[in-house]
Design a protein around this motif. Structure first.
Motif, PDB file in Angstrom:
ATOM      1  N   GLU A 174       0.642  -1.484  -0.072  1.00 47.62           N
ATOM      2  CA  GLU A 174      -0.317   0.122   0.034  1.00 47.62           C
ATOM      3  C   GLU A 174       0.880   0.764  -0.027  1.00 47.62           C
ATOM      4  O   GLU A 174       0.420   2.471  -0.149  1.00 47.62           O
ATOM      5  N   ILE A 175       2.327   1.077   1.057  1.00 47.28           N
ATOM      6  CA  ILE A 175       3.110   2.309   0.995  1.00 47.28           C
ATOM      7  C   ILE A 175       4.334   2.271  -0.405  1.00 47.28           C
ATOM      8  O   ILE A 175       4.286   3.416  -1.435  1.00 47.28           O
ATOM      9  N   ARG A 176       4.450   0.758  -0.535  1.00 47.47           N
ATOM     10  CA  ARG A 176       5.390   1.000  -2.057  1.00 47.47           C
ATOM     11  C   ARG A 176       4.765   2.359  -3.149  1.00 47.47           C
ATOM     12  O   ARG A 176       5.491   2.676  -3.553  1.00 47.47           O
ATOM     13  N   LYS A 177       3.113   1.433  -3.379  1.00 48.50           N
ATOM     14  CA  LYS A 177       2.720   1.871  -4.684  1.00 48.50           C
ATOM     15  C   LYS A 177       2.645   3.910  -4.216  1.00 48.50           C
ATOM     16  O   LYS A 177       2.954   4.609  -5.579  1.00 48.50           O
ATOM     17  N   ILE A 178       2.914   3.996  -3.555  1.00 44.47           N
ATOM     18  CA  ILE A 178       2.866   5.128  -3.258  1.00 44.47           C
ATOM     19  C   ILE A 178       3.320   6.483  -3.182  1.00 44.47           C
ATOM     20  O   ILE A 178       4.102   7.390  -3.819  1.00 44.47           O
ATOM     21  N   ILE A 179       5.050   5.564  -3.009  1.00 39.73           N
ATOM     22  CA  ILE A 179       6.689   6.037  -3.271  1.00 39.73           C
ATOM     23  C   ILE A 179       7.275   5.655  -4.491  1.00 39.73           C
ATOM     24  O   ILE A 179       8.701   5.774  -4.391  1.00 39.73           O
ATOM     25  N   TYR A 180       6.530   4.877  -4.742  1.00 36.32           N
ATOM     26  CA  TYR A 180       7.410   3.928  -6.814  1.00 36.32           C
ATOM     27  C   TYR A 180       7.817   5.077  -7.210  1.00 36.32           C
ATOM     28  O   TYR A 180       8.920   4.431  -7.230  1.00 36.32           O
ATOM     29  N   THR A 181       7.353   6.098  -7.215  1.00 39.46           N
ATOM     30  CA  THR A 181       7.662   6.793  -8.392  1.00 39.46           C
ATOM     31  C   THR A 181       8.093   8.484  -8.542  1.00 39.46           C
ATOM     32  O   THR A 181       6.689   8.965  -7.212  1.00 39.46           O
ATOM     33  N   THR A 182       8.501   9.088  -8.583  1.00 38.41           N
ATOM     34  CA  THR A 182       8.288  10.830  -8.319  1.00 38.41           C
ATOM     35  C   THR A 182       6.707  10.919  -9.557  1.00 38.41           C
ATOM     36  O   THR A 182       7.917  11.978 -10.303  1.00 38.41           O
ATOM     37  N   ASN A 183       6.717  10.293 -10.603  1.00 37.65           N
ATOM     38  CA  ASN A 183       5.660  10.735 -11.601  1.00 37.65           C
ATOM     39  C   ASN A 183       5.504  12.024 -11.677  1.00 37.65           C
ATOM     40  O   ASN A 183       4.667  12.875 -12.880  1.00 37.65           O
ATOM     41  N   ALA A 184       4.467  12.638 -10.637  1.00 35.42           N
ATOM     42  CA  ALA A 184       3.524  13.195 -10.156  1.00 35.42           C
ATOM     43  C   ALA A 184       4.415  15.218 -10.995  1.00 35.42           C
ATOM     44  O   ALA A 184       3.963  15.692 -11.400  1.00 35.42           O
ATOM     45  N   ILE A 185       5.767  14.722 -10.314  1.00 38.75           N
ATOM     46  CA  ILE A 185       6.443  16.058 -10.324  1.00 38.75           C
ATOM     47  C   ILE A 185       7.343  15.862 -11.575  1.00 38.75           C
ATOM     48  O   ILE A 185       7.311  17.264 -12.977  1.00 38.75           O
ATOM     49  N   GLU A 186       7.497  14.596 -12.174  1.00 38.24           N
ATOM     50  CA  GLU A 186       7.462  14.993 -13.839  1.00 38.24           C
ATOM     51  C   GLU A 186       6.900  15.194 -14.783  1.00 38.24           C
ATOM     52  O   GLU A 186       6.850  15.830 -15.998  1.00 38.24           O
ATOM     53  N   SER A 187       5.166  15.291 -14.761  1.00 43.98           N
ATOM     54  CA  SER A 187       4.345  15.661 -15.231  1.00 43.98           C
ATOM     55  C   SER A 187       4.027  16.583 -15.542  1.00 43.98           C
ATOM     56  O   SER A 187       4.356  17.587 -16.069  1.00 43.98           O
ATOM     57  N   LEU A 188       4.344  17.214 -14.398  1.00 45.15           N
ATOM     58  CA  LEU A 188       4.332  19.123 -14.165  1.00 45.15           C
ATOM     59  C   LEU A 188       5.903  19.542 -14.841  1.00 45.15           C
ATOM     60  O   LEU A 188       5.818  20.310 -15.204  1.00 45.15           O
ATOM     61  N   ASN A 189       6.795  18.730 -14.650  1.00 51.48           N
ATOM     62  CA  ASN A 189       7.970  19.775 -15.893  1.00 51.48           C
ATOM     63  C   ASN A 189       7.751  19.514 -16.630  1.00 51.48           C
ATOM     64  O   ASN A 189       8.291  20.257 -17.133  1.00 51.48           O
ATOM     65  N   PHE A 190       6.824  18.418 -17.601  1.00 52.19           N
ATOM     66  CA  PHE A 190       6.837  18.378 -19.011  1.00 52.19           C
ATOM     67  C   PHE A 190       6.135  19.691 -19.247  1.00 52.19           C
ATOM     68  O   PHE A 190       6.195  19.646 -20.298  1.00 52.19           O
ATOM     69  N   GLN A 191       4.957  19.988 -18.924  1.00 49.61           N
ATOM     70  CA  GLN A 191       4.339  21.253 -18.929  1.00 49.61           C
ATOM     71  C   GLN A 191       4.864  22.292 -18.873  1.00 49.61           C
ATOM     72  O   GLN A 191       4.843  22.888 -19.832  1.00 49.61           O
ATOM     73  N   ILE A 192       5.825  21.618 -17.955  1.00 49.85           N
ATOM     74  CA  ILE A 192       6.183  23.156 -17.897  1.00 49.85           C
ATOM     75  C   ILE A 192       7.788  23.494 -18.634  1.00 49.85           C
ATOM     76  O   ILE A 192       7.701  24.560 -19.639  1.00 49.85           O
TER      77      ILE A 192
END
Length: 244
Positions: A145-163
């Motif tokens: 349950e926790i591994r799924k939350i901390i597995y990746t920093t994709n939330a930041i990467e998707s924001l960086n992509f838009q920027i």
């Protein structure tokens, strides 16, 4: 440089945008100290992409925080040393390492991979995991349950992509404030357009909805309800202290 946080309700927030030509412990210490002074009292886990100086800065500002290297980043970093023909095979071979039940099992899986023909062919890829081992293994102490939350920093990467899409056609900015202002206004514009699209999709069957979710700010973390209980067990008292 961006910091995205997930609060105790599972909601994501962009905590700030900072401009700096080079990274390092001094820069990250100033960023994290600012966040603490603005009210971030406790951080359970900081997930990052192996940024120089960041782990030491995190542990200085929040000594109880676990610094976790992004698993997806490790996979991508190791693939830089792998021929295109072998990438799928090595990716599959690495899966037993990052899905292992614990650090000992992961170590065994990595050693077994290193001893195979594929592992011997791509020693540099294996070395990426060996160098990051101490920052990777905390991930293995947590339940799925926790591994799924901390597995990746994709939330930041998707924001960086838009920027990057926003600023790539602009060759010069008169001031740092102009950069931040452009990024902020552009993100607001993206969120407003997505909100209007979601409003237009209301009432439609799920398979007919085309609107994109929130970019980051205000988005809900998938699987948060089940993860919250696991966080409470892994970090006893710290969730409750934050909620009060």
């Amino acid at each position: 440089h961006l910091v995205v946080g997930v609060d105790c309700d599972g909601v994501k927030h962009v905590l700030g945008i900072w401009l700096q030509n080079s990274e390092g412990a001094k820069f990250w210490l100033s960023v994290l100290t600012e966040l603490r002074n603005r009210g971030v009292r406790d951080v359970l886990i900081a997930c990052c992409d192996g940024l120089e100086g960041l782990p030491a800065a995190v542990e200085t500002v929040w000594p109880r925080t676990i610094v976790q290297t992004c698993v997806v980043h490790l996979i991508r970093a190791s693939m830089r040393y792998v021929s295109y023909a072998d990438r799928k095979k090595l990716s599959a071979a690495l899966k037993p390492v990052y899905t292992a039940a614990n650090a000992d099992a992961a170590q065994t899986a990595l050693l077994e991979l290193a001893d195979t023909e594929l592992g011997k062919k791509h020693k540099a890829a294996i070395a990426v995991w060996e160098r990051a081992w101490d920052r990777f293994t905390p991930f293995l102490e947590f339940p799925p349950e926790i591994r799924k939350i901390i597995y990746t920093t994709n939330a930041i990467e998707s924001l960086n992509f838009q920027i990057r899409k926003i600023i790539k056609n602009r060759g010069h900015f008169p001031t740092d404030d102009a950069v931040v202002k452009l990024i902020w206004l552009a993100i607001c514009d993206i969120e407003d357009k997505r909100a209007r699209a979601r409003e237009a999709d209301k009432g439609k069957p799920a398979n007919k909805r085309t609107a994109k979710p929130r970019l980051v700010e205000g988005a809900t973390t998938h699987g948060w309800k089940s993860a919250l209980g696991a966080f409470e067990i892994a970090f006893p008292g710290r969730i409750a202290a934050t909620l009060t």
